[in-house]
Design a protein around this motif. Structure first.
Motif, short mmCIF file in Angstrom:
data_model
loop_
_atom_site.label_atom_id
_atom_site.label_comp_id
_atom_site.label_asym_id
_atom_site.label_seq_id
_atom_site.Cartn_x
_atom_site.Cartn_y
_atom_site.Cartn_z
N UNK A 20 -12.20 -0.31 -0.65
CA UNK A 20 -12.00 -1.06 -1.89
C UNK A 20 -11.05 -0.31 -2.82
N UNK A 21 -11.19 1.02 -2.89
CA UNK A 21 -10.30 1.82 -3.73
C UNK A 21 -8.85 1.69 -3.25
N UNK A 22 -8.64 1.73 -1.92
CA UNK A 22 -7.29 1.58 -1.38
C UNK A 22 -6.74 0.18 -1.65
N UNK A 23 -7.62 -0.83 -1.52
CA UNK A 23 -7.19 -2.20 -1.80
C UNK A 23 -6.77 -2.35 -3.26
N UNK A 24 -7.52 -1.72 -4.16
CA UNK A 24 -7.15 -1.75 -5.57
C UNK A 24 -5.78 -1.12 -5.80
N UNK A 30 1.34 -3.92 -5.88
CA UNK A 30 1.96 -5.24 -5.74
C UNK A 30 2.07 -5.97 -7.06
N UNK A 31 1.03 -5.88 -7.88
CA UNK A 31 1.06 -6.54 -9.18
C UNK A 31 2.13 -5.95 -10.09
N UNK A 32 2.27 -4.63 -10.09
CA UNK A 32 3.29 -3.99 -10.92
C UNK A 32 4.69 -4.36 -10.46
N UNK A 33 4.89 -4.38 -9.15
CA UNK A 33 6.22 -4.76 -8.63
C UNK A 33 6.52 -6.22 -8.94
N UNK A 34 5.50 -7.07 -8.88
CA UNK A 34 5.71 -8.48 -9.22
C UNK A 34 6.06 -8.64 -10.69
N UNK A 35 5.32 -7.96 -11.57
CA UNK A 35 5.64 -8.01 -13.00
C UNK A 35 7.04 -7.48 -13.26
N UNK A 36 7.40 -6.41 -12.55
CA UNK A 36 8.74 -5.83 -12.71
C UNK A 36 9.82 -6.80 -12.26
N UNK A 37 9.57 -7.49 -11.13
CA UNK A 37 10.55 -8.47 -10.64
C UNK A 37 10.69 -9.62 -11.62
N UNK A 38 9.57 -10.07 -12.18
CA UNK A 38 9.62 -11.16 -13.16
C UNK A 38 10.42 -10.74 -14.39
N UNK A 39 10.20 -9.51 -14.85
CA UNK A 39 10.94 -9.02 -16.02
C UNK A 39 12.42 -8.89 -15.71
N UNK A 40 12.74 -8.50 -14.48
CA UNK A 40 14.15 -8.36 -14.08
C UNK A 40 14.84 -9.72 -14.04
N UNK A 41 14.17 -10.69 -13.43
CA UNK A 41 14.76 -12.03 -13.31
C UNK A 41 14.97 -12.65 -14.68
N UNK A 270 14.26 -5.25 -4.07
CA UNK A 270 13.01 -5.41 -4.82
C UNK A 270 12.09 -6.42 -4.15
N UNK A 271 12.65 -7.55 -3.73
CA UNK A 271 11.82 -8.56 -3.10
C UNK A 271 11.28 -8.09 -1.75
N UNK A 272 12.08 -7.33 -1.01
CA UNK A 272 11.62 -6.81 0.28
C UNK A 272 10.47 -5.82 0.07
N UNK A 273 10.62 -4.93 -0.91
CA UNK A 273 9.55 -3.97 -1.19
C UNK A 273 8.28 -4.69 -1.64
N UNK A 274 8.45 -5.70 -2.50
CA UNK A 274 7.29 -6.47 -2.96
C UNK A 274 6.62 -7.17 -1.79
N UNK A 275 7.39 -7.74 -0.89
CA UNK A 275 6.81 -8.41 0.27
C UNK A 275 6.04 -7.45 1.15
N UNK A 276 6.58 -6.26 1.38
CA UNK A 276 5.89 -5.28 2.22
C UNK A 276 4.59 -4.80 1.58
N UNK A 277 4.67 -4.43 0.29
CA UNK A 277 3.46 -3.97 -0.41
C UNK A 277 2.44 -5.09 -0.50
N UNK A 278 2.93 -6.33 -0.74
CA UNK A 278 2.02 -7.47 -0.83
C UNK A 278 1.28 -7.71 0.47
N UNK A 279 2.00 -7.58 1.60
CA UNK A 279 1.35 -7.78 2.90
C UNK A 279 0.29 -6.72 3.14
N UNK A 280 0.59 -5.46 2.85
CA UNK A 280 -0.41 -4.39 3.00
C UNK A 280 -1.59 -4.62 2.06
N UNK A 281 -1.31 -5.08 0.85
CA UNK A 281 -2.39 -5.31 -0.11
C UNK A 281 -3.32 -6.41 0.37
#
Length: 399
Positions: A20-24, A30-41, A270-281
């Motif tokens: 659970x700790x690793x999932x968090x 993933x959430x931070x990268x998503x927020x960062x991508x939204x701010x960038x766009x 950025x989108x590739x990194x987000x996709x990879x982290x999202x899949x692991x998450x």
């Protein structure tokens, strides 16, 4: 073996808490990268991204030999002929520059700011542009006017960052920027006639500290030429026109794309990194919830006789369900307590990749904690239902 069971149970629960700790941590990343991508766009590029494309043409020679030889007069003439033919096309506004936004090209030059000497030169991005460049790219002028293409370097337009960093405070119009001449020749001067809005040149998240100045140029002076085209025509039609005119001039098209596509392409990492982290998450979260469900289901099955006896003695079913839910939180809570602060601190390592958000962003972590908390309740739902639906008479007969 019986003596080992408490130790095995504790180890199983500890393993689930670690999952659970690793999932968090992964969900937080993933959430931070998503927020960062939204701010960038959401960043304003400073120019119009709609209806504009960039095309680059070059001589028909080997790519590796293109930049390691002298340019012939015939090649310059071909580039100029191509540009002139493109400007005659109906339904198109055409301009050129030595380096357009998101084209992958860059040009930097030294200059002498007002109030400084030749020994105190600064450096900034420089663009040599044709008439209509600001209109084609949709770059607004916040002060003054466009440069006169016939000014031959006597006029210059600067952007907001340049004006703030290098010009004397006050009215920027009329101030002069110097350029050191060749040895034995006097310095050249260009008068600021306009201030253009600052634009993003290579990335939406870039922080420009240099600024940009624009010098006039009537026509291309090299063998390669990059043009910007504003049009409402389909991209396929424009591509056909560019290829036709390039072929007629003895040139080839090296690249052509809408400027909007180039901007989105700059976000690819950025989108590739987000996709990879999202899949692991997602995988880590599913694995941790499956482990929690298995631990609860196993514990509920072992306590069937206990639940049956409690129901026979009059305990309400919802109390037994509550026992299972509380057991779920006893397993998961250490993962929350240790996982969130540890992950938040560990994720400081990715902070250089973040834009518009920090690794300790409270909104992101609140959403992550609430989401995982909801999943904990979902994992406990079926075991809790089974505990509440035990048949006390059947259980007592079996025992």
């Amino acid at each position: 073996v019986v003596a080992d069971r408490p130790a095995v149970a504790r180890a199983r629960r500890a393993l689930v808490a670690v999952q659970i700790a690793l999932a968090l941590a992964l969900l937080g990343a993933g959430g931070l990268l998503l927020r960062s991508l939204q701010a960038t766009i959401a960043q304003d590029a400073g120019f119009s991204r709609e209806g504009t494309l960039l095309a680059s043409v070059e001589p028909r020679i080997a790519q590796d030999a293109l930049y390691f030889r002298d340019t012939s007069e015939a090649e310059v003439a071909a580039a100029q002929a191509f540009y002139a033919r493109m400007r005659e096309q109906a339904g198109m506004q055409v301009a050129f520059a030595n380096a357009a936004p998101f084209s992958g090209s860059e040009s930097v030059s030294t200059f002498i700011a007002p109030g400084k000497t030749a020994d105190q030169q600064d450096a900034a991005k420089v663009r040599t542009v044709s008439a209509g460049y600001f209109q084609v790219l949709g770059i607004p002028l916040v002060a003054g006017r466009d440069i006169d293409p016939d000014a031959a370097g006597d006029e210059v337009v600067v952007d907001e960052v340049f004006a703030k960093h290098y010009l004397v405070p006050g009215d920027p119009l009329g101030q002069q920027i110097g350029f050191q001449g060749d040895e034995g020749e006097p310095d050249e001067r260009a008068t600021v006639v306009g201030v253009a809005r600052s634009v993003k040149h290579a990335a939406l998240e870039e922080r420009d500290e240099q600024g940009t100045f624009y010098l006039p140029q009537q026509r291309p002076e090299g063998a390669t030429v990059a043009i910007a085209v504003r049009t409402s025509l389909p991209l396929a039609d424009v591509r056909a026109v560019v290829e036709r005119e390039a072929h007629a001039a003895g040139l080839r098209v090296s690249s052509i794309a809408t400027i909007d596509a180039l901007v989105w392409n700059s976000l690819r990492q950025r989108t590739a990194l987000l996709g990879m982290i999202g899949a692991f998450a997602l995988f880590g979260t599913a694995l941790s919830m499956l482990g929690l469900y298995a631990a609860l289901a196993f514990a509920t099955r072992r306590r069937t006789a206990e639940f049956g006896l409690k129901l026979a003695l009059g305990a309400p079913a919802r109390r037994l369900a509550g026992d299972v839910v509380r057991d779920a939180w006893r397993i998961a809570l250490p993962g929350f307590v240790l996982g969130v602060p540890t992950a938040a601190l560990a994720l400081r390592a990715i902070e250089p990749r973040l834009f518009g958000v920090t690794a300790l962003d409270p909104a992101t972590w609140l959403v992550v904690v609430l989401a995982v908390g909801l999943l904990v309740l979902c994992a406990a739902a079926l075991p809790a239902r089974r505990a509440a639906s035990v048949d006390p008479m059947r259980t007592l007969r079996q025992d």
